[in-house]
Enzyme design. Structure first.
Site, PDB file in Angstrom:
ATOM      1  N   PHE A  59      42.494 -47.663 -25.090  1.00 42.59           N
ATOM      2  CA  PHE A  59      42.723 -46.889 -23.747  1.00 42.59           C
ATOM      3  C   PHE A  59      43.139 -47.742 -22.702  1.00 42.59           C
ATOM      4  O   PHE A  59      42.782 -48.851 -22.624  1.00 42.59           O
ATOM      5  CB  PHE A  59      41.239 -46.523 -23.416  1.00 42.59           C
ATOM      6  CG  PHE A  59      41.162 -45.307 -22.384  1.00 42.59           C
ATOM      7  CD1 PHE A  59      41.799 -43.951 -22.660  1.00 42.59           C
ATOM      8  CD2 PHE A  59      41.126 -45.715 -21.057  1.00 42.59           C
ATOM      9  CE1 PHE A  59      41.546 -43.072 -21.676  1.00 42.59           C
ATOM     10  CE2 PHE A  59      41.359 -44.695 -20.220  1.00 42.59           C
ATOM     11  CZ  PHE A  59      41.447 -43.505 -20.345  1.00 42.59           C
ATOM     12  N   TYR A  92      30.753 -38.943 -19.187  1.00 39.88           N
ATOM     13  CA  TYR A  92      31.044 -37.552 -19.121  1.00 39.88           C
ATOM     14  C   TYR A  92      31.740 -37.048 -20.257  1.00 39.88           C
ATOM     15  O   TYR A  92      32.230 -35.982 -20.308  1.00 39.88           O
ATOM     16  CB  TYR A  92      32.015 -37.507 -17.881  1.00 39.88           C
ATOM     17  CG  TYR A  92      33.250 -38.543 -17.803  1.00 39.88           C
ATOM     18  CD1 TYR A  92      34.277 -38.371 -18.494  1.00 39.88           C
ATOM     19  CD2 TYR A  92      33.106 -39.760 -17.110  1.00 39.88           C
ATOM     20  CE1 TYR A  92      35.363 -39.390 -18.628  1.00 39.88           C
ATOM     21  CE2 TYR A  92      34.158 -40.744 -16.807  1.00 39.88           C
ATOM     22  CZ  TYR A  92      35.341 -40.519 -17.824  1.00 39.88           C
ATOM     23  OH  TYR A  92      36.243 -41.393 -17.633  1.00 39.88           O
ATOM     24  N   LYS A  93      31.820 -37.785 -21.243  1.00 38.48           N
ATOM     25  CA  LYS A  93      32.590 -37.427 -22.542  1.00 38.48           C
ATOM     26  C   LYS A  93      31.276 -36.842 -23.567  1.00 38.48           C
ATOM     27  O   LYS A  93      31.096 -35.687 -23.082  1.00 38.48           O
ATOM     28  CB  LYS A  93      33.190 -38.646 -23.396  1.00 38.48           C
ATOM     29  CG  LYS A  93      34.427 -38.747 -22.397  1.00 38.48           C
ATOM     30  CD  LYS A  93      35.022 -40.100 -22.819  1.00 38.48           C
ATOM     31  CE  LYS A  93      36.233 -40.425 -22.025  1.00 38.48           C
ATOM     32  NZ  LYS A  93      36.841 -41.861 -22.127  1.00 38.48           N
ATOM     33  N   ARG A 131      45.648 -33.554 -29.255  1.00 34.71           N
ATOM     34  CA  ARG A 131      44.232 -34.132 -29.530  1.00 34.71           C
ATOM     35  C   ARG A 131      43.118 -33.183 -29.567  1.00 34.71           C
ATOM     36  O   ARG A 131      43.020 -32.390 -28.540  1.00 34.71           O
ATOM     37  CB  ARG A 131      43.784 -35.187 -28.667  1.00 34.71           C
ATOM     38  CG  ARG A 131      42.534 -36.034 -29.040  1.00 34.71           C
ATOM     39  CD  ARG A 131      42.574 -37.137 -27.940  1.00 34.71           C
ATOM     40  NE  ARG A 131      42.099 -36.896 -26.587  1.00 34.71           N
ATOM     41  CZ  ARG A 131      41.441 -37.534 -25.765  1.00 34.71           C
ATOM     42  NH1 ARG A 131      41.108 -39.071 -26.008  1.00 34.71           N
ATOM     43  NH2 ARG A 131      40.878 -37.119 -24.785  1.00 34.71           N
TER      44      ARG A 131
HETATM   45  C1  PLP Z   1      37.551 -42.160 -21.032  1.00 38.52           C
HETATM   46  C2  PLP Z   1      37.589 -43.912 -21.239  1.00 38.52           C
HETATM   47  C3  PLP Z   1      37.629 -44.750 -20.101  1.00 38.52           C
HETATM   48  C4  PLP Z   1      37.457 -44.353 -18.965  1.00 38.52           C
HETATM   49  O1  PLP Z   1      36.997 -45.153 -17.843  1.00 38.52           O
HETATM   50  P1  PLP Z   1      36.905 -44.784 -16.361  1.00 38.52           P
HETATM   51  O2  PLP Z   1      36.686 -45.898 -15.648  1.00 38.52           O
HETATM   52  O3  PLP Z   1      35.491 -43.891 -16.454  1.00 38.52           O
HETATM   53  O4  PLP Z   1      37.939 -43.978 -15.970  1.00 38.52           O
HETATM   54  C5  PLP Z   1      37.560 -46.237 -20.502  1.00 38.52           C
HETATM   55  N1  PLP Z   1      37.751 -46.584 -21.507  1.00 38.52           N
HETATM   56  C6  PLP Z   1      38.013 -45.682 -22.835  1.00 38.52           C
HETATM   57  C7  PLP Z   1      38.211 -46.274 -24.139  1.00 38.52           C
HETATM   58  C8  PLP Z   1      37.916 -44.540 -22.557  1.00 38.52           C
HETATM   59  O5  PLP Z   1      37.968 -43.636 -23.529  1.00 38.52           O
END
Ligand code: PLP
Length: 413
Positions: A126, A223-224, A372
């Site tokens: 990510f 939040y996921k 996805r």
């Molecule tokens: C969703 C996600 C994030 C989100 O980071 P935020 O700081 O909450 O925006 C970070 N890393 C991964 C791998 C994710 O899937």
């Protein structure tokens, strides 16, 4: 021939997790396959947040820091998440965002390996995870570099004596590939490095065993699959062996040994609390806390088994009913190497996803060409999988996606 709708309904009747669905606010007709981006609201959370607003903030004001336990929210929520990720009590905090927590634990890890300069990660990680390393390296005052591998097969060879930290997301956000956390951590330790794991797509989706894998640090998202609400605070884990010694750079007053002594210089708390920075976002913390209650009733092995069944069923049905439309499976076919999502590539993925969303089948699009679909076992039914594939097949067969309204992109995709 994959199963029919009746058979999918029969699987739902036998599903030990079926009862949890009614605890989520999902409107009739909605097939929500995007809980890996934003989990839905649960029944009872609004009431808890309203109580926080009306009684704790509205009536009791400042007294609520003690009276309503606002002050201990980071550790209290950490205790609720710990069993989901194989961590002990006192080893997890809820605070800040995943990005910020990653910065803190990375900096801490690098400080433990001062003679090493390389951070290994995956090019397909990510982006924020990679950006945080870049930002940290820019300010670390030393020539740190990111060594990016192009796939799981290359990780082992990338780990050598120069490597300070291996930073991976256990389940890849795009492909759903699940790394072998234990094996990679062992390999990292053998060469003298430290392992930092991002559990954004693991926590609440599958059992995680941080202690069993001997992980050094971890972060994850509220939040996921934890359903804490948009922008919910994230969590971090620090292995017990580092908690009273390692430093992190964002040494704010909440990480002080005695914050209300108001001392002019920083003295780190002798516990994981040193990883706190400033005042927690109380309303968001309260929403996440109420959202986490559900996990005390859930078996994570049931979650994993159902997740595998839903994903396998989806792949099987798509390959049968959408054959001939150039959908390419991007996720691993082996269930044991796959998280709780399935992705297919298609040149028109964006428009196809918009057409699905218009039919109330909500997944998401990930650039450049990925459809996805996340399968959160607490509320997704087998029949939802069946119906989602029927919609997809219909959209492909009729070319319904090929309309201008499905091609306009918003700022968030
Ligand atoms: C969703 C996600 C994030 C989100 O980071 P935020 O700081 O909450 O925006 C970070 N890393 C991964 C791998 C994710 O899937």
């Amino acid at each position: 021939m994959a199963l029919d709708r009746e058979a999918a309904q029969e699987m739902d009747r036998k599903d030990s997790l079926a009862g949890f669905r009614e605890r989520f606010r999902l409107r009739d007709g909605l097939i929500y396959l995007d809980g890996n981006s934003l989990g839905p609201l649960q029944v009872g959370v609004e009431e808890r947040v309203r109580q926080c607003l009306e009684e704790e903030w509205g009536r009791d004001l400042i007294a609520s820091w003690n009276k309503a336990g606002w002050y201990t929210l980071p550790q209290r929520l950490g205790e609720k998440i710990a069993p989901l990720i194989g961590a002990g009590p006192g080893d997890v905090l809820v605070t800040d965002s995943t990005s910020v927590n990653l910065f803190k634990v990375l900096a801490a890890a690098l400080s433990l390996r001062p003679d090493r300069r390389v951070i290994v990660s995956e090019r397909s990680n990510f982006p924020t995870d990679l950006y945080m390393v870049e930002g940290l390296a820019r300010f670390a005052g030393r020539d740190h570099s990111l060594r990016l591998v192009d796939g799981p097969d290359e990780i082992e060879n990338a780990i050598d004596e120069d490597v300070a930290v291996v930073m991976l997301t256990e389940v890849n956000y795009r492909t759903g590939w699940m790394h072998d956390m234990k094996a990679i951590t062992r390999r990292t330790h053998e060469s003298g490095g430290l392992a930092v794991w991002d559990l954004a797509h693991s926590a609440g989706a599958l059992p995680v065993d941080l202690a069993g894998a001997d992980a050094d640090f971890a972060v994850g998202c509220g939040y996921k699959y934890l359903n804490g609400g948009p922008g919910a605070p994230a969590f971090l884990y620090v292995a017990p062996r580092f908690q009273n010694s390692v430093m992190q750079p964002l040494s704010g007053w909440f990480g002080h040994a005695d914050p209300f002594a108001m001392a002019p210089s920083f003295e780190a708390a002798p516990t994981i609390h040193r990883f706190l920075t400033g005042t927690p976002p109380v309303i968001s913390m309260v929403a996440l806390e109420a959202s986490l209650d559900i996990w005390s009733d859930v078996s994570l092995s049931d979650v994993r088994n159902k997740s595998r069944a839903l994903c396998d069923l989806f792949i099987e049905l798509v390959e049968e009913r959408c054959a001939g439309f150039d959908l390419q499976l991007v996720s691993p076919r082996q269930t044991e190497r796959r998280g709780s999502q399935v992705c297919f590539a298609h040149a028109e993925a964006f428009a196809i996803m918009q057409a699905l969303i218009a039919r109330d089948v909500v997944g998401d699009f990930r650039a450049p060409d990925i459809l996805r679909f996340g399968f959160a076992p607490l509320y997704v039914r087998h029949v939802d999988v069946f119906d989602a594939v029927e919609h997809l097949a219909d959209i492909l067969r009729t070319g319904e996606w090929d309309q201008p309204q499905f091609k306009a992109r918003g700022a968030v995709t």
